[in-house]
Design an enzyme around this catalytic site. Structure first.
Site, PDB file in Angstrom:
ATOM      1  N   PRO A   1      42.924 -11.638 -55.027  1.00 57.92           N
ATOM      2  CA  PRO A   1      42.934 -13.194 -55.231  1.00 57.92           C
ATOM      3  C   PRO A   1      43.131 -13.782 -53.900  1.00 57.92           C
ATOM      4  CG  PRO A   1      44.763 -11.984 -56.367  1.00 57.92           C
ATOM      5  CD  PRO A   1      43.844 -11.012 -55.891  1.00 57.92           C
TER       6      PRO A   1
ATOM      7  N   GLU B   1      51.253  -4.071 -57.651  1.00 56.63           N
ATOM      8  CA  GLU B   1      51.428  -5.115 -56.692  1.00 56.63           C
ATOM      9  C   GLU B   1      50.380  -5.446 -55.721  1.00 56.63           C
ATOM     10  OE1 GLU B   1      53.474  -7.532 -58.310  1.00 56.63           O
ATOM     11  OE2 GLU B   1      53.288  -5.941 -59.902  1.00 56.63           O
TER      12      GLU B   1
ATOM     13  N   ARG C   1      21.264 -10.300 -59.823  1.00 56.08           N
ATOM     14  CA  ARG C   1      20.299 -10.934 -60.151  1.00 56.08           C
ATOM     15  C   ARG C   1      19.547 -11.524 -58.979  1.00 56.08           C
ATOM     16  NH1 ARG C   1      21.485 -15.632 -61.403  1.00 56.08           N
ATOM     17  NH2 ARG C   1      20.208 -15.925 -63.147  1.00 56.08           N
TER      18      ARG C   1
ATOM     19  N   ASP D   1      15.690 -19.656 -61.720  1.00 53.36           N
ATOM     20  CA  ASP D   1      16.490 -19.860 -62.935  1.00 53.36           C
ATOM     21  C   ASP D   1      17.397 -20.989 -62.664  1.00 53.36           C
ATOM     22  OD1 ASP D   1      18.323 -19.238 -65.102  1.00 53.36           O
ATOM     23  OD2 ASP D   1      17.891 -17.204 -64.927  1.00 53.36           O
TER      24      ASP D   1
HETATM   25  C1  9WO Z   1      49.910 -10.388 -57.625  1.00 51.86           C
HETATM   26  C2  9WO Z   1      50.686 -11.269 -57.459  1.00 51.86           C
HETATM   27  C3  9WO Z   1      51.734 -12.119 -57.899  1.00 51.86           C
HETATM   28  C4  9WO Z   1      52.256 -13.142 -57.324  1.00 51.86           C
HETATM   29  C5  9WO Z   1      51.814 -13.896 -56.198  1.00 51.86           C
HETATM   30  C6  9WO Z   1      50.495 -13.269 -55.752  1.00 51.86           C
HETATM   31  C7  9WO Z   1      49.988 -11.879 -56.353  1.00 51.86           C
HETATM   32  N1  9WO Z   1      49.040 -11.290 -56.102  1.00 51.86           N
HETATM   33  C8  9WO Z   1      49.013 -10.104 -56.905  1.00 51.86           C
HETATM   34  C9  9WO Z   1      47.971  -9.409 -56.804  1.00 51.86           C
HETATM   35  O1  9WO Z   1      47.043  -9.270 -55.939  1.00 51.86           O
HETATM   36  N2  9WO Z   1      47.933  -8.436 -57.737  1.00 51.86           N
HETATM   37  C10 9WO Z   1      47.083  -7.318 -57.577  1.00 51.86           C
HETATM   38  C11 9WO Z   1      46.386  -7.076 -58.959  1.00 51.86           C
HETATM   39  C12 9WO Z   1      46.925  -6.074 -56.858  1.00 51.86           C
HETATM   40  C13 9WO Z   1      45.488  -5.856 -56.859  1.00 51.86           C
HETATM   41  C14 9WO Z   1      44.716  -5.742 -57.911  1.00 51.86           C
HETATM   42  N3  9WO Z   1      44.814  -6.937 -58.602  1.00 51.86           N
HETATM   43  C15 9WO Z   1      44.317  -8.060 -58.714  1.00 51.86           C
HETATM   44  C16 9WO Z   1      43.025  -8.564 -58.156  1.00 51.86           C
HETATM   45  N4  9WO Z   1      44.656  -9.288 -59.461  1.00 51.86           N
HETATM   46  N5  9WO Z   1      43.738 -10.123 -59.457  1.00 51.86           N
HETATM   47  C17 9WO Z   1      42.768  -9.539 -58.591  1.00 51.86           C
HETATM   48  C18 9WO Z   1      41.559 -10.476 -58.316  1.00 51.86           C
HETATM   49  C19 9WO Z   1      40.600 -10.028 -57.527  1.00 51.86           C
HETATM   50  C20 9WO Z   1      39.576 -10.894 -57.184  1.00 51.86           C
HETATM   51  N6  9WO Z   1      39.353 -12.165 -57.746  1.00 51.86           N
HETATM   52  C21 9WO Z   1      40.440 -12.646 -58.473  1.00 51.86           C
HETATM   53  C22 9WO Z   1      41.493 -12.014 -58.899  1.00 51.86           C
END
Ligand code: 9WO
Length: 244
Positions: A97, A126, A164, A179
């Site tokens: 994220p 984490e 795609r 598309d």
């Molecule tokens: C957990 C977290 C908690 C509080 C603030 C920030 C935070 N980041 C994370 C985090 O990155 N957790 C992960 C779970 C560790 C790597 C894999 N995870 C993940 C990837 N969660 N969400 C994604 C992700 C990837 C791509 N696009 C959107 C979400």
């Protein structure tokens, strides 16, 4: 050079990814050698008898992190899988994220027929040790501003958006270009959303379909669709019309 876009997934849940990729267009793209997918179980590269892949963060704090040494050995295995298939250096992408947000334009760029393989790293817990990012990761990508439990679904989303753009993968001669414009593409190209579409039956729960679509007048139909696209965009995504 072997045919097809090559993608290696590094994951603790490769079975989840395999299931997603054995379905529909992704399945057919592989059968037609437009896409070649590989799955690596990160846990296979743990060296202890309990197959541990995680450890607590130095300095303290919540939760566990994926160990850099285990992840690195998995990444090296991905490099080795790709070595006999192409001379082009793979691009390693970490789904997180904290990455730049994936757009239609970005998916198109990653699908370009340059024979560059992708290694998609799916994190868990984490997160991962920062040294893996420094040593191996070329690019960090997010599919949106929310936190999930792992990177598998985002990695599947990335490959689905990418396929795609591979010519022939949609099963007809029309490519993603012809598309519906996605909101992202609309935003980047000053485009519009799709017009409303209808198919049989002609009446359903007292609802008919717009008369013009039965007129057989293709000029009128085109004009109606063009006007509808503008109206739909104004109603659903007014932000796309306000962008310069
Ligand atoms: C957990 C977290 C908690 C509080 C603030 C920030 C935070 N980041 C994370 C985090 O990155 N957790 C992960 C779970 C560790 C790597 C894999 N995870 C993940 C990837 N969660 N969400 C994604 C992700 C990837 C791509 N696009 C959107 C979400």
């Amino acid at each position: 050079m072997r045919a097809g876009k090559k993608v290696v997934f590094l994951s603790l849940f490769p079975e989840l990814l395999k299931t997603v990729c054995e379905t529909s267009i992704l399945k057919r793209a592989q059968e037609e050698h437009l896409l070649e997918l590989f799955f690596i179980q990160i846990r296979d590269f743990s060296l202890d008898k309990h197959r541990t892949v995680d450890a607590s963060p130095y300095g303290g704090g919540e939760g566990m992190l994926l160990r850099v040494d285990v992840l690195y050995r998995g990444w090296e295995a991905a490099i080795q899988i790709l070595k006999p298939l192409t001379d082009v250096k793979p691009r390693t992408i970490y789904l997180s994220p904290q990455g730049a947000v994936l757009t239609q334009e970005k998916a198109r760029a990653l699908a370009e027929p340059n024979d560059e393989p992708l290694i998609l790293v799916c994190g868990h817990y984490e997160g991962i040790d920062e040294r893996f990012l420094e040593l191996c990761v070329d690019e960090e990508l997010s599919i949106g501003d929310y936190v999930l439990t792992g990177g598998e679904l985002p990695a599947a989303v990335l490959v689905d958006a990418l396929v795609r753009w591979i010519p022939g993968a949609l099963g007809n001669e029309l490519s993603a270009e012809s598309d519906s414009l996605s909101p992202a593409q609309a935003a980047s190209e000053g485009g519009l959303l799709k017009y409303p579409q209808y198919t049989r039956p002609p009446t359903f729960q007292d609802k008919g379909i717009p008369e013009v679509l039965l007129s057989g007048n293709h000029g009128k139909i085109e004009a109606w669709r063009k006007a509808q696209r503008l109206a739909v965009t104004q109603r659903k995504r007014p932000d796309l019309l306000k962008k310069p």
